[in-house]
Design a protein around this motif. Sequence first.
Motif, PDB file in Angstrom:
ATOM      1  N   SER A   1       0.312  -1.358   0.200  1.00  0.00           N
ATOM      2  CA  SER A   1      -0.084  -0.021  -0.043  1.00  0.00           C
ATOM      3  C   SER A   1       0.670   1.306   0.221  1.00  0.00           C
ATOM      4  CB  SER A   1      -1.206   0.064   1.070  1.00  0.00           C
ATOM      5  OG  SER A   1      -1.897  -0.941   1.332  1.00  0.00           O
ATOM      6  N   GLY A   2       1.933   1.175  -0.266  1.00  0.00           N
ATOM      7  CA  GLY A   2       2.691   2.917  -0.561  1.00  0.00           C
ATOM      8  C   GLY A   2       3.527   2.739   1.063  1.00  0.00           C
ATOM      9  N   VAL A   3       3.748   1.638   1.464  1.00  0.00           N
ATOM     10  CA  VAL A   3       4.395   2.525   2.921  1.00  0.00           C
ATOM     11  C   VAL A   3       5.537   1.645   2.650  1.00  0.00           C
ATOM     12  CG1 VAL A   3       4.448   2.354   5.355  1.00  0.00           C
ATOM     13  CG2 VAL A   3       2.088   3.039   4.166  1.00  0.00           C
ATOM     14  N   GLU A   4       6.816   2.290   2.969  1.00  0.00           N
ATOM     15  CA  GLU A   4       8.426   1.547   2.791  1.00  0.00           C
ATOM     16  C   GLU A   4       8.647   0.897   4.029  1.00  0.00           C
ATOM     17  OE1 GLU A   4      11.901   2.661   1.640  1.00  0.00           O
ATOM     18  OE2 GLU A   4      10.723   3.700  -0.170  1.00  0.00           O
ATOM     19  N   HIS A   5       8.571  -0.397   3.898  1.00  0.00           N
ATOM     20  CA  HIS A   5       8.734  -1.627   5.028  1.00  0.00           C
ATOM     21  C   HIS A   5       9.521  -2.407   4.877  1.00  0.00           C
ATOM     22  CE1 HIS A   5       8.553  -3.420   8.760  1.00  0.00           C
ATOM     23  NE2 HIS A   5       8.561  -5.177   8.312  1.00  0.00           N
ATOM     24  N   TRP A   6      11.137  -2.407   5.218  1.00  0.00           N
ATOM     25  CA  TRP A   6      12.135  -3.459   4.889  1.00  0.00           C
ATOM     26  C   TRP A   6      12.227  -4.313   6.372  1.00  0.00           C
ATOM     27  CZ3 TRP A   6      15.386  -2.072   0.808  1.00  0.00           C
ATOM     28  CH2 TRP A   6      15.042  -1.192  -0.130  1.00  0.00           C
ATOM     29  N   LYS A   7      12.977  -5.378   5.727  1.00  0.00           N
ATOM     30  CA  LYS A   7      13.026  -6.491   6.555  1.00  0.00           C
ATOM     31  C   LYS A   7      14.470  -7.516   5.403  1.00  0.00           C
ATOM     32  CE  LYS A   7       9.837  -9.706   8.571  1.00  0.00           C
ATOM     33  NZ  LYS A   7       8.585 -10.481   7.863  1.00  0.00           N
ATOM     34  N   GLU A   8      14.880  -7.528   6.933  1.00  0.00           N
ATOM     35  CA  GLU A   8      16.457  -8.176   6.191  1.00  0.00           C
ATOM     36  C   GLU A   8      15.678  -9.803   6.640  1.00  0.00           C
ATOM     37  OE1 GLU A   8      19.831  -7.799   8.577  1.00  0.00           O
ATOM     38  OE2 GLU A   8      20.093  -5.579   7.827  1.00  0.00           O
TER      39      GLU A   8
END
Length: 68
Positions: free
Chosen positions: A39-46
Amino acid sequence: MSEQYEYVPHRLLRHRVRDIASGVEGELMAVVNENVSESGVEHWKELAYIRNASGREFTTAVANVVPT
């Protein structure tokens, strides 16, 4: 939005590891900081990419990776 992923150095790259979540063992092939945005919200995960004995790779959280 920035790149979708970036490689992260890790001390266990190319070593035998175990995923504590599944119990599967294999070789740690890569650790990637991946953009899993919705939904356009940046979320980063390793994520850790592990190749098991059959040659298939699967992902798990980096925190789940331990040396064998």
